[in-house]
Design a protein around this motif. Structure first.
Motif, PDB file in Angstrom:
ATOM      1  N   GLY A 257     -11.991  18.809 107.179  1.00 48.90           N
ATOM      2  CA  GLY A 257     -12.503  18.886 108.537  1.00 48.90           C
ATOM      3  C   GLY A 257     -12.008  20.064 109.356  1.00 48.90           C
ATOM      4  O   GLY A 257     -12.352  20.181 110.532  1.00 48.90           O
ATOM      5  N   ALA A 258     -11.210  20.933 108.760  1.00 46.87           N
ATOM      6  CA  ALA A 258     -10.710  22.095 109.502  1.00 46.87           C
ATOM      7  C   ALA A 258     -11.816  23.139 109.641  1.00 46.87           C
ATOM      8  O   ALA A 258     -12.529  23.425 108.689  1.00 46.87           O
ATOM      9  N   THR A 259     -11.932  23.671 110.822  1.00 45.85           N
ATOM     10  CA  THR A 259     -12.852  24.775 111.059  1.00 45.85           C
ATOM     11  C   THR A 259     -12.025  26.046 110.978  1.00 45.85           C
ATOM     12  O   THR A 259     -11.297  26.385 111.921  1.00 45.85           O
ATOM     13  N   VAL A 260     -12.089  26.732 109.827  1.00 44.89           N
ATOM     14  CA  VAL A 260     -11.244  27.900 109.593  1.00 44.89           C
ATOM     15  C   VAL A 260     -12.073  29.069 109.085  1.00 44.89           C
ATOM     16  O   VAL A 260     -13.078  28.889 108.406  1.00 44.89           O
ATOM     17  N   GLY A 261     -11.609  30.250 109.427  1.00 44.73           N
ATOM     18  CA  GLY A 261     -12.231  31.479 108.964  1.00 44.73           C
ATOM     19  C   GLY A 261     -11.187  32.361 108.311  1.00 44.73           C
ATOM     20  O   GLY A 261      -9.986  32.085 108.388  1.00 44.73           O
ATOM     21  N   TYR A 262     -11.649  33.430 107.686  1.00 41.36           N
ATOM     22  CA  TYR A 262     -10.728  34.352 107.030  1.00 41.36           C
ATOM     23  C   TYR A 262      -9.751  34.926 108.062  1.00 41.36           C
ATOM     24  O   TYR A 262     -10.136  35.301 109.150  1.00 41.36           O
ATOM     25  N   GLY A 263      -8.485  34.935 107.694  1.00 41.73           N
ATOM     26  CA  GLY A 263      -7.429  35.405 108.582  1.00 41.73           C
ATOM     27  C   GLY A 263      -6.764  34.300 109.371  1.00 41.73           C
ATOM     28  O   GLY A 263      -5.680  34.490 109.914  1.00 41.73           O
ATOM     29  N   ASP A 264      -7.383  33.113 109.441  1.00 42.62           N
ATOM     30  CA  ASP A 264      -6.821  32.010 110.225  1.00 42.62           C
ATOM     31  C   ASP A 264      -5.502  31.479 109.672  1.00 42.62           C
ATOM     32  O   ASP A 264      -4.727  30.860 110.397  1.00 42.62           O
ATOM     33  N   PHE A 265      -5.243  31.711 108.399  1.00 41.93           N
ATOM     34  CA  PHE A 265      -3.979  31.287 107.797  1.00 41.93           C
ATOM     35  C   PHE A 265      -2.962  32.422 107.820  1.00 41.93           C
ATOM     36  O   PHE A 265      -1.941  32.356 107.163  1.00 41.93           O
TER      37      PHE A 265
END
Length: 157
Positions: A63-71
């Motif tokens: 359910g995480a809304t994540v994009g590249y670079g978010d980590f």
């Protein structure tokens, strides 16, 4: 025969520590230093961080809304699970040669925003850190090779 293990999906940097990383399309990786325009570069063992698409997919399934670079990863790749690579493994990405120096990292005291959102985060187990052995440009779409399988050939577009 040369075998591509993966591809670069995104190259990410932050100009200041504590800021979210954003995609830049390409970056110069400097031997012994890291990405020359990233706030986390320097002469230490965590010069460039990598995370695999499969790690994003695990978090999205939760359910995480994540994009590249978010980590806070510098390079996002597909086709290879970088967390399975042993320490000391060499990785050729674009023109640069990297060496795996650390697998995972501790989250902040209360956990990152993603962990607070869905209860877990992949970076402590699946993000890897590398040091730059050979300088060169890395860009979105570049091939990812492992030594022994490609004998570190020059990259020809």
């Amino acid at each position: 025969m040369d075998q591509v293990k993966g591809y670069v999906l995104s190259v990410n940097i932050s100009e200041k520590q504590g800021e979210k990383k954003h995609a830049v399309g390409k970056a110069y990786l400097k031997a012994g230093y890291g990405i020359d325009i990233d706030a986390h570069s320097g002469s230490w063992h965590r010069q460039v961080s990598l995370l695999s698409l499969s790690s994003f997919e695990k978090m999205q399934a939760l359910g995480a809304t994540v994009g590249y670079g978010d980590f806070a990863e510098n390079i996002t790749v597909e086709g290879i699970d970088v967390f399975t690579l042993p320490l000391g493994t060499h990785i050729r990405i674009g023109e640069a040669l990297l060496e795996v120096t650390q697998i995972g990292k501790e989250c902040h005291n209360k956990g990152c925003t993603i962990k607070q959102q869905v209860g877990t985060c992949v970076m402590p187990l699946e993000g890897i850190f590398t040091r730059v052995l050979e300088s060169g440009w890395v860009k979105t779409g570049d091939k990812v090779f492992l030594p022994g399988e490609e004998n570190n050939p020059p990259i020809i577009d």
